[in-house]
Design an enzyme around this catalytic site. Sequence first.
Site, PDB file in Angstrom:
ATOM      1  N   ARG A 185     -10.397   4.562   9.321  1.00 40.93           N
ATOM      2  CA  ARG A 185      -9.348   4.017   8.445  1.00 40.93           C
ATOM      3  C   ARG A 185      -8.243   3.416   9.289  1.00 40.93           C
ATOM      4  O   ARG A 185      -7.736   4.058  10.207  1.00 40.93           O
ATOM      5  CB  ARG A 185      -8.806   5.116   7.518  1.00 40.93           C
ATOM      6  N   TYR A 210       0.853  -1.208   0.000  1.00 35.75           N
ATOM      7  CA  TYR A 210       0.000   0.000   0.000  1.00 35.75           C
ATOM      8  C   TYR A 210       0.886   1.255   0.000  1.00 35.75           C
ATOM      9  O   TYR A 210       0.668   2.190  -0.785  1.00 35.75           O
ATOM     10  CB  TYR A 210      -0.960   0.009   1.206  1.00 35.75           C
ATOM     11  N   ARG A 241       2.035   8.733  12.744  1.00 31.16           N
ATOM     12  CA  ARG A 241       1.601   9.970  13.411  1.00 31.16           C
ATOM     13  C   ARG A 241       0.091  10.183  13.352  1.00 31.16           C
ATOM     14  O   ARG A 241      -0.525  10.653  14.312  1.00 31.16           O
ATOM     15  CB  ARG A 241       2.315  11.168  12.781  1.00 31.16           C
TER      16      ARG A 241
HETATM   17  C1  PS7 Z   1       4.922  14.924  -6.299  1.00 33.51           C
HETATM   18  C2  PS7 Z   1       6.129  16.210  -4.457  1.00 33.51           C
HETATM   19  C3  PS7 Z   1      11.889  12.887  -3.019  1.00 33.51           C
HETATM   20  C4  PS7 Z   1      12.640  10.759  -4.219  1.00 33.51           C
HETATM   21  C5  PS7 Z   1      -0.211  14.101  -2.911  1.00 33.51           C
HETATM   22  C6  PS7 Z   1       7.352  13.133  -1.711  1.00 33.51           C
HETATM   23  C7  PS7 Z   1      -1.178  11.187   0.242  1.00 33.51           C
HETATM   24  C8  PS7 Z   1       3.588  10.887   2.419  1.00 33.51           C
HETATM   25  O1  PS7 Z   1      -2.652  11.326   3.306  1.00 33.51           O
HETATM   26  O2  PS7 Z   1      -0.889  15.285   2.934  1.00 33.51           O
HETATM   27  O3  PS7 Z   1      -3.043  13.734   3.781  1.00 33.51           O
HETATM   28  O4  PS7 Z   1      -2.095  12.272   5.543  1.00 33.51           O
HETATM   29  O5  PS7 Z   1       0.901  14.535   4.493  1.00 33.51           O
HETATM   30  C9  PS7 Z   1       4.272  14.755  -3.875  1.00 33.51           C
HETATM   31  C10 PS7 Z   1      10.745  10.671  -2.703  1.00 33.51           C
HETATM   32  C11 PS7 Z   1       0.862  11.878  -3.074  1.00 33.51           C
HETATM   33  C12 PS7 Z   1       6.250  10.996  -1.095  1.00 33.51           C
HETATM   34  C13 PS7 Z   1       1.173  10.463  -0.178  1.00 33.51           C
HETATM   35  C14 PS7 Z   1       3.082  13.927  -4.117  1.00 33.51           C
HETATM   36  C15 PS7 Z   1       9.719  11.187  -1.814  1.00 33.51           C
HETATM   37  C16 PS7 Z   1      -0.435  11.174  -3.074  1.00 33.51           C
HETATM   38  C17 PS7 Z   1       5.151  11.680  -0.380  1.00 33.51           C
HETATM   39  C18 PS7 Z   1       2.356  13.828  -2.809  1.00 33.51           C
HETATM   40  C19 PS7 Z   1       8.333  10.851  -2.356  1.00 33.51           C
HETATM   41  C20 PS7 Z   1      -0.500  10.099  -2.035  1.00 33.51           C
HETATM   42  C21 PS7 Z   1       2.198  13.370   2.022  1.00 33.51           C
HETATM   43  C22 PS7 Z   1       4.022  10.728  -0.031  1.00 33.51           C
HETATM   44  O6  PS7 Z   1       0.874  13.838   2.010  1.00 33.51           O
HETATM   45  O7  PS7 Z   1      -0.697  12.835   3.587  1.00 33.51           O
HETATM   46  C23 PS7 Z   1       5.070  15.272  -4.846  1.00 33.51           C
HETATM   47  C24 PS7 Z   1      11.705  11.420  -3.283  1.00 33.51           C
HETATM   48  C25 PS7 Z   1       0.981  13.205  -2.949  1.00 33.51           C
HETATM   49  C26 PS7 Z   1       7.260  11.642  -1.680  1.00 33.51           C
HETATM   50  C27 PS7 Z   1      -0.130  10.572  -0.611  1.00 33.51           C
HETATM   51  C28 PS7 Z   1       1.714  11.269   0.889  1.00 33.51           C
HETATM   52  C29 PS7 Z   1       2.405  12.453   0.896  1.00 33.51           C
HETATM   53  C30 PS7 Z   1       3.099  11.249   1.058  1.00 33.51           C
HETATM   54  P1  PS7 Z   1      -2.196  12.539   4.083  1.00 33.51           P
HETATM   55  P2  PS7 Z   1       0.033  14.202   3.304  1.00 33.51           P
HETATM   56 MN    MN Z   2      -5.167   8.627   0.734  1.00 32.86          MN
HETATM   57 MN    MN Z   3      -1.471  15.238   6.059  1.00 35.76          MN
END
Ligand code: PS7
Ligand code: MN
Ligand code: MN
Length: 359
Positions: free
Chosen positions: A209, A152, A199
């Site tokens: 969830r 996941y 967290r």
């Molecule tokens: C394309 C910058 C840097 C090689 C929207 C950045 C939600 C943890 O679910 O709002 O609201 O609690 O805190 C970011 C690797 C992904 C992973 C993932 C796209 C690092 C959609 C971040 C971010 C790779 C699915 C935090 C993954 O969101 O979570 C870009 C290198 C999105 C990264 C989700 C979560 C991000 C996350 P929630 P958050």
């Molecule tokens: Mn989600």
């Molecule tokens: Mn968040």
Amino acid sequence: VHERNESKESETTKECFKYLDLTSRSFSAVIQELHPELLIPVTLFYLALRGLDTIEDDTSIPAKTKEPLLRKFHEILTVEGWHFDGNRPEEKDRELLVNFGCVTAEFNKIKPEYQEIIRDIAEKMGNGMADYCLNAEFNENGVDKVEDYDLYCYYVAGLVGEGLTRMFVESKYGNPALLDRSNLHRSMGLFLQKVNIIRDVREDFDDARKFWPKEIWSKHVDKFEDLFKPEYKQQALNCNSEMILNALDHADECLFYLAGLREQSVFNFCAIPQTMAIATLDLCFRNYAMFQRNIKITKGQACEIMIQSTQNLKLVTEVFTKHIRSIRKKNRPEDPNYLKISIACGKVEQFIESIFPSQ
Ligand code: PS7
Ligand code: MN
Ligand code: MN
Ligand code: MN
Ligand code: MN
Ligand code: MN
């Protein structure tokens, strides 16, 4: 490092930055300082995935609407004017999807190579999300095995690491060798996602969830909801320790990945979320407040970390060392994972010592 030139931006570009600010809190600032070559592609990548996640998170959308949306989201990205107003009014990032036209308009203007990376990752992530959130077993009982938890996290974050790495290499600001090290960019995503899931346990539980795998929590309590009952405080803390131990396993690979980055703005963009994550893990370790309410590192701490993460790898490893030591200090012999946690901390410390020997 770099600054946006707002006077040269089109209306839809400005709108995209408005939604970046509205939806990200933490990513907006670091994305906006990226090298101009990567600035808009990464912003659109973020907004595309934020849109996808806003569909995934909304439990009010019926499965028969949700499934095709998630699976076909990558195709939607090129449909000029596409938008979605089917989210419930309380959905945090609803406005982004209502006004998604600014994203599709800008998407069609970027280099086809970047479009292809975003499309490919959105397709894989959307299908992965659909497989999970349409599975009745997952919705009722949450994640079962640690293996399912890792998969996941790979879909929602490991794939982001892959896509960003491909973008860095495409722009020539990343070392192409990073592409062959899929374990490294996967760890970059998994470490952030796992810390987020640890967290947010209380908030996610209140939303019905459950992301903590049963294979871990069932060693400590009979029912997931027991984690939130004061009479199971010690069990909850020990369970939390085991979740943190699981996440810590990615820390050395994250540092290894950061060691492969050369361009300063890309380094900062990648390093800040990782140092925030290790500080958050330290804050969560043996902290019962996590089961009662949302906890967050303080503004002051976040500022200090930002400064240390935007210089060089040496200072980034110092942030890691500081929090690893703090975790070690809070570790308790009564914890069933006491020894394993101590070993995991040692592994990170040894890795740091191997790249920056103390004498
Ligand atoms: C394309 C910058 C840097 C090689 C929207 C950045 C939600 C943890 O679910 O709002 O609201 O609690 O805190 C970011 C690797 C992904 C992973 C993932 C796209 C690092 C959609 C971040 C971010 C790779 C699915 C935090 C993954 O969101 O979570 C870009 C290198 C999105 C990264 C989700 C979560 C991000 C996350 P929630 P958050
Ligand atoms: Mn989600
Ligand atoms: Mn968040
Ligand atoms: Mn979310
Ligand atoms: Mn969210
Ligand atoms: Mn979360």
